[in-house]
Design an enzyme around this catalytic site. Sequence first.
Site, mmCIF file in Angstrom:
data_model
loop_
_atom_site.group_PDB
_atom_site.id
_atom_site.type_symbol
_atom_site.label_atom_id
_atom_site.label_comp_id
_atom_site.label_asym_id
_atom_site.label_seq_id
_atom_site.Cartn_x
_atom_site.Cartn_y
_atom_site.Cartn_z
ATOM 1 N N HIS A 24 1.473 3.856 2.015
ATOM 2 C CA HIS A 24 1.983 4.568 3.183
ATOM 3 C C HIS A 24 3.508 4.703 3.096
ATOM 4 O O HIS A 24 4.182 3.897 2.458
ATOM 5 C CB HIS A 24 1.589 3.847 4.473
ATOM 6 C CG HIS A 24 0.211 4.199 4.947
ATOM 7 N ND1 HIS A 24 -0.484 3.446 5.859
ATOM 8 C CD2 HIS A 24 -0.613 5.250 4.651
ATOM 9 C CE1 HIS A 24 -1.666 3.991 6.100
ATOM 10 N NE2 HIS A 24 -1.765 5.079 5.374
ATOM 11 N N ASP A 47 6.064 4.217 5.075
ATOM 12 C CA ASP A 47 6.995 3.171 5.520
ATOM 13 C C ASP A 47 6.948 1.930 4.635
ATOM 14 O O ASP A 47 7.661 0.957 4.900
ATOM 15 C CB ASP A 47 6.730 2.797 6.988
ATOM 16 C CG ASP A 47 5.320 2.283 7.239
ATOM 17 O OD1 ASP A 47 4.371 2.816 6.653
ATOM 18 O OD2 ASP A 47 5.166 1.343 8.047
ATOM 19 N N HIS A 48 6.150 1.977 3.575
ATOM 20 C CA HIS A 48 6.085 0.868 2.632
ATOM 21 C C HIS A 48 6.461 1.267 1.205
ATOM 22 O O HIS A 48 6.809 0.399 0.404
ATOM 23 C CB HIS A 48 4.682 0.256 2.622
ATOM 24 C CG HIS A 48 4.300 -0.359 3.927
ATOM 25 N ND1 HIS A 48 4.361 -1.711 4.161
ATOM 26 C CD2 HIS A 48 3.886 0.202 5.090
ATOM 27 C CE1 HIS A 48 3.992 -1.962 5.418
ATOM 28 N NE2 HIS A 48 3.706 -0.817 5.996
ATOM 29 N N HIS A 91 0.865 -1.181 0.000
ATOM 30 C CA HIS A 91 0.000 0.000 0.000
ATOM 31 C C HIS A 91 0.900 1.228 0.000
ATOM 32 O O HIS A 91 2.129 1.112 0.087
ATOM 33 C CB HIS A 91 -0.961 -0.009 1.186
ATOM 34 C CG HIS A 91 -0.300 0.031 2.524
ATOM 35 N ND1 HIS A 91 0.443 -1.017 3.025
ATOM 36 C CD2 HIS A 91 -0.239 1.002 3.476
ATOM 37 C CE1 HIS A 91 0.906 -0.701 4.225
ATOM 38 N NE2 HIS A 91 0.526 0.533 4.513
ATOM 39 N N HIS A 106 -7.068 -2.133 5.733
ATOM 40 C CA HIS A 106 -6.104 -1.198 6.300
ATOM 41 C C HIS A 106 -6.606 0.234 6.155
ATOM 42 O O HIS A 106 -6.265 0.942 5.207
ATOM 43 C CB HIS A 106 -4.744 -1.376 5.619
ATOM 44 C CG HIS A 106 -3.624 -0.643 6.290
ATOM 45 N ND1 HIS A 106 -3.291 -0.822 7.617
ATOM 46 C CD2 HIS A 106 -2.747 0.291 5.817
ATOM 47 C CE1 HIS A 106 -2.271 -0.049 7.930
ATOM 48 N NE2 HIS A 106 -1.930 0.646 6.844
#
Length: 255
Positions: A65, A67-68, A63, A148
């Site tokens: 975000h 941190d990804h 996804h 999520h």
Amino acid sequence: MGGTLSRVPLLCLGSAAALSDGRSWNSTLVDGRILLDLPPTAVINLRRHDILPAALDVVFISHLHADHAFGLPFLQLEYTLRCARETPLYVVGPPGLREQSEVLFRLAWPGLGRAELMPKRRVEYVEVEPRREFRVADLTVAATPMSHFGLQAFGYRFTCRGVRFAYTGDTGDCCEIDELTRDVDVAIVELTHPVPKSDPGHLDIARFTRLLEAVRPQGTRVFATHMSVPPAVGLEGATFCEDGKLYWVETRQRV
């Protein structure tokens, strides 16, 4: 026992959730070439292990975000200034992936486009559709929608060297977790909360334990990642990923 034994390496480049305790953000390298999520710490950790970013064939983004996915401009910079390769890099993720990647590159490195400095390696963006199988590089992949915070977030299934993998990305409790992890050899699962906690977008230790019990009869090896802090006590059948550690997973293919 008959059949050929297949072994695949997993390198934990990071195991932390967004609010880290000092560990690198969650990212796992499978078979030296398949990257599960791309936080800003992933590229530097590849080089820390003497792995060139040019070795990557496929990057899965669960996804969008930070941190990804916010390691994308760092990887693109590598392909602009240091790494070149003829074959494409496949970046797989939710709808909007290509647009966000291009925006991030312009924001991170203003002026490179005007200087005609662009990635030397062709990047193929694959924006997934739920529950439809597709091919990237030598992999057959299926994307399963996760829960999520209302985002388009996906878990992935694929087979590498005969080993069947499932990766949840970030998710809260949902029936799709059981669908994703059914009949796989390896499940890489988020475990944000090491104690019981109500969180619609992440798993806690209670839900993780139920997953362990569900997949135990099928012999699935379960790795926990995306941990705010690692649990204080181990769980039978689970491996809590440690930054920088190399793991080997295997299965025997019957003939």
